[in-house]
Design a protein around this motif. Structure first.
Motif, PDB file in Angstrom:
ATOM      1  N   THR A   4      -0.739 -12.248  -1.093  1.00 30.12           N
ATOM      2  CA  THR A   4      -1.218 -11.117  -1.888  1.00 30.12           C
ATOM      3  C   THR A   4      -2.273 -11.542  -2.925  1.00 30.12           C
ATOM      4  O   THR A   4      -3.384 -11.005  -2.916  1.00 30.12           O
ATOM      5  N   THR A  17      -5.443 -12.658  -1.272  1.00 28.05           N
ATOM      6  CA  THR A  17      -6.275 -11.582  -0.740  1.00 28.05           C
ATOM      7  C   THR A  17      -7.358 -11.207  -1.757  1.00 28.05           C
ATOM      8  O   THR A  17      -8.545 -11.108  -1.419  1.00 28.05           O
ATOM      9  N   THR A  18      -6.929 -11.022  -3.015  1.00 32.72           N
ATOM     10  CA  THR A  18      -7.871 -10.677  -4.078  1.00 32.72           C
ATOM     11  C   THR A  18      -8.885 -11.801  -4.271  1.00 32.72           C
ATOM     12  O   THR A  18     -10.104 -11.560  -4.332  1.00 32.72           O
ATOM     13  N   LYS A  74      -9.817 -14.163  -2.266  1.00 31.98           N
ATOM     14  CA  LYS A  74     -10.727 -14.336  -1.145  1.00 31.98           C
ATOM     15  C   LYS A  74     -11.796 -13.242  -1.127  1.00 31.98           C
ATOM     16  O   LYS A  74     -12.998 -13.511  -0.955  1.00 31.98           O
ATOM     17  N   ILE A 121      -5.827  -6.361  -5.714  1.00 32.62           N
ATOM     18  CA  ILE A 121      -6.339  -6.003  -4.390  1.00 32.62           C
ATOM     19  C   ILE A 121      -6.999  -4.635  -4.411  1.00 32.62           C
ATOM     20  O   ILE A 121      -8.120  -4.444  -3.894  1.00 32.62           O
ATOM     21  N   PRO A 152      -4.957 -11.963   3.933  1.00 34.56           N
ATOM     22  CA  PRO A 152      -6.237 -11.651   3.278  1.00 34.56           C
ATOM     23  C   PRO A 152      -7.300 -11.315   4.328  1.00 34.56           C
ATOM     24  O   PRO A 152      -7.296 -11.898   5.403  1.00 34.56           O
TER      25      PRO A 152
END
Lengths: 593, 129
Positions: free
Chosen positions: A374, A377-378, A380, B23, B113
């Motif tokens: 999680t 993800t941000t 990357k 995110i 990701p």
């Protein structure tokens, strides 16, 4: 014999005086029979009183006539007596010669006076070799001398049973004899000994054999008893183990009927299934695979083991009498008696707890992986965003930094993915998503992507395969990426990697060749082990968890292929893996139409 | 690059249902770079009212959220006549996310990701029609 009788009679008739002397002289030359004559003469002289001439001299004629008549009568009588004696003597001689017993007579100094043929022969001698010789000169044995002396001093018959060769002997044969020593008295004195030997070898031998046989039987009996005791001890030990085992043990007979089980069986299952067939046992316990699919559990186990080979490590779900579902790992061993399979022993081990733990571990890894991914993800996405935004000539340095940032992030992601994969692969909880796709396009894209972020090595592709393959695209990419990463990682001194493909109607083989540190022979098999790491020639460590090849190998195996390596230490390695093409060929046919 | 050929005023609305603020924010930035109108909903609760209110052209849906599970949301969405045709793309870090997404009837799946180009590509795909 009759000739001797006549001769004796004639001489006595013709010459009245001392017939015994003549007789003795005439017959004296003859060895044994002559001696017989001598003995008889001695006895007849005794009967005459030894003075016949003196007795006749100076008598009147009438008297003389009367005397002659009487003399004749006496002679006749003596002749008869002599004949009788002779007969008796001959009889004795005959018996002596013909008896099976070996007989000899010695004088007081133990010189042989008489021997029969049997005696001489027993020792391998001729009679004349013994006669007149001293017993102990021929057979110097103090033990016998003492025995002989004892017989003499006791003055009566002494018997020594079962003696080994108690006489002068040249024979090597092991013979046993009963030895009798009989003193011969003359004038109240001991004049010698009669030695009689009876061959009892057969008795002794058969006795010995009997004794041996007996002792053997006794030995065998003792051994059997010992074995029985041992077996009984063994059996009671096994019985104790059987009873004390916390795992169920089910014993089936050769026909598949449950013959016995231990207390743990009842504790776990709750059913008393004694006397039931294995199929019935299966049904009662609702044997099934972990997936829930029905499994003829003991069909595999019992029927497998009854053929003589153990069946091990099969995992099943069963339902006990209380309705509890239990996961068990089951094994079956043939029971072998005298080379025949007489039954099957089935053991069950409850692995519910282990499975639960494994499930918890899987869940934990899934959560951990999710939680790690999680924030990544941000990171990357932001990194990529900034890299793209800095894609201008004046921000070239920034662009470089963000590119590097992204590379390291991807490496971090790969590690997280590996950890997740390894847990899945290890728990066989790894499902492939196979599809048909063009291999050459796939490989080209993959290598191009890889080459974009790779600055040190140039990857050369030699691929001639133009067909489609049926595989899990992502995982196949993972395998090749892993092999490429390894090839680069372990060849820091070189700058080339070669990917090559070969194929047959059945297999597509892909090889990735580097010119790096290589793998020592001794470690070649271990490179596919979990957590295995190769060190550099100077003992330097290479980064990584030691999971990549383990996972790659598993993925290839799941595809029905295999992976292997050829390597020369210091020269580099070639990793190969093959993928089956058979199903591809079948699938490709309709696609061509 | 960056969709320069697109009209600046992209009227397409994207609803991002994502409980991770990092995110959701980065998705917003990326998609706004491509002139999408991005509405972020950070809770599992109140998703359906948010959809009803905003009428998005596409929903990017996370699977594991506090409040309501993504699969629950999709089930309810599919049961609603007026909203059942809104494309739903599941965005998840779960390894079996793709399987779950297919099972519950999502239109597509994007693994976290993600590559930002893939994100844009997938949103373009379901909003260009």
């Amino acid at each position: 014999m009759s000739y001797e009788d006549k001769a004796l009679g004639n001489q006595v008739t013709r010459k009245n005086s001392i017939p015994q002397k003549k007789l003795g002289r005439r017959t004296g030359g003859k060895s044994s029979s002559g001696r017989k004559g001598g003995l008889a003469a001695l006895q007849s002289e005794k009967a005459w009183g030894g003075n016949s001439e003196k007795w006749l001299a100076g008598r009147p004629e009438k008297d003389q006539t009367r005397l002659i008549t009487r003399f004749r009568q006496q002679i006749q009588h003596t002749q008869k007596r002599a004949a009788a004696l002779k007969y008796e003597r001959d009889l004795r001689e005959t018996i002596l010669e013909n008896t099976k017993a070996s007989l000899a007579m010695v004088d007081r100094n133990f010189n042989f006076l008489k021997v029969n043929s049997a005696y001489a022969k027993s020792g391998g001698f001729k009679k004349h070799e013994l006669l007149g010789k001293n017993y102990f000169a021929l057979f110097p044995d103090e033990k016998y001398r003492r025995m002989f002396e004892q017989a003499c001093s006791l003055g009566r018959k002494v018997t020594y049973p079962r003696i080994l060769l108690p006489f002068p002997s040249r024979s090597e044969k092991e013979t046993y004899w009963d030895l009798n020593l009989v003193p011969v008295k003359r004038g109240g004195k001991i004049a010698g000994l009669v030695i009689s030997c009876v061959d009892v070898s057969e008795d002794v031998h058969s006795d010995l054999e009997r004794e041996q046989l007996l002792s053997q039987i006794q030995k065998e009996q003792a051994q059997t008893a010992r074995k029985a005791a041992e077996a009984s001890r063994h059996a009671s030990e096994l019985d104790a183990v059987f009873m004390a085992l916390t795992d169920p043990v089910l014993i089936y007979d050769a026909r598949g009927t449950l013959a016995s089980f231990n207390p743990a069986t009842l504790t776990m299952l709750g059913f008393d299934l004694i006397g039931k067939r294995f199929t019935k046992v299966n049904k009662t316990l609702k044997m099934r695979l972990l997936s829930g699919a029905p499994a003829s559990f003991e069909d595999y186990l019992f029927l497998g083991a009854i053929r003589g080979k153990p069946v091990t490590g099969r995992i099943f779900l069963i339902t006990t009498k209380t309705g509890t579902d239990i996961a068990v790992i089951a094994s079956a061993s043939p029971i072998i008696n005298n080379n025949r399979v007489t039954g099957v022993a089935v053991t069950l081990h409850d692995i519910s707890e282990r499975l639960k733990l494994e499930q918890q571990k899987d869940e934990f890894i899934a959560i951990a992986s999710h939680e790690l991914k999680t924030p990544l993800t941000t990171l990357k996405a932001l990194t990529q965003l900034f890299r793209q935004r800095s894609a201008r000539p004046e921000r070239q340095a920034d662009y470089q930094y963000f590119s590097r940032f992204e590379t390291y992030l991807n490496r971090l992601l790969e590690l997280v993915t590996s950890l997740l994969d390894v847990s899945k692969v290890a728990s066989d909880n790894f499902a492939l998503k196979r599809k048909m796709f063009s291999f050459d396009k796939f490989l080209e894209d993959l290598v191009n992507d890889f080459q974009q972020t790779e600055t040190t090595h140039c990857i050369e592709v030699k691929n001639s395969f133009r067909g489609k393959i049926y595989a899990d695209r992502d995982h196949l990419a993972q395998v090749i990426t892993n092999l490429l990463s390894n090839a680069i990682k372990y060849s820091p001194q070189s700058n080339a990697i070669i990917i090559k493909t070969t194929y047959s109607p059945h297999f597509l083989t892909i090889s990735i060749k580097d010119f790096g540190v290589g793998i020592p022979d001794s470690l070649r098999e271990r490179v596919f082990d979990r957590f295995f790491r190769i060190k550099g020639p100077k003992g330097e460590r290479f980064p990584g968890l030691g999971l990549g090849l383990y996972i790659a190998n598993k993925i290839v195996k799941l595809h029905g292929g295999r992976m292997w390596v050829r390597s020369m230490e210091g020269q580099g390695s070639v990793f190969y893996f093959s993928l089956p093409l058979k199903e591809v060929a079948q699938l490709r046919q309709p696609a061509k139409k | 690059m960056k969709g320069t050929s697109r009209p600046k005023s992209n009227s397409k609305k994207v609803l991002v249902v994502e409980d991770d603020l990092g995110i959701s924010e980065v998705i917003k930035i990326i998609l706004e770079d491509h002139y999408y109108q991005v509405i972020v909903h950070n809770h599992g609760t109140g998703v359906l009212p948010a959809i009803r209110k905003n009428r998005p052209h596409i929903i990017l849906l996370d699977l594991w959220m506090t409040g309501m599970d993504g699969s629950e949301i999709i089930k309810k969405l599919r049961a609603n006549k007026s909203m059942r045709n809104i494309p739903v793309v599941v965005v998840s870090a779960l390894s079996e996310g793709e399987a779950i997404a297919r099972k519950m009837g999502a239109d597509d799946f994007l693994a976290k990701p993600f590559d930002i180009n893939d994100l844009v590509k997938i949103v373009d795909k379901y909003t260009s029609a």
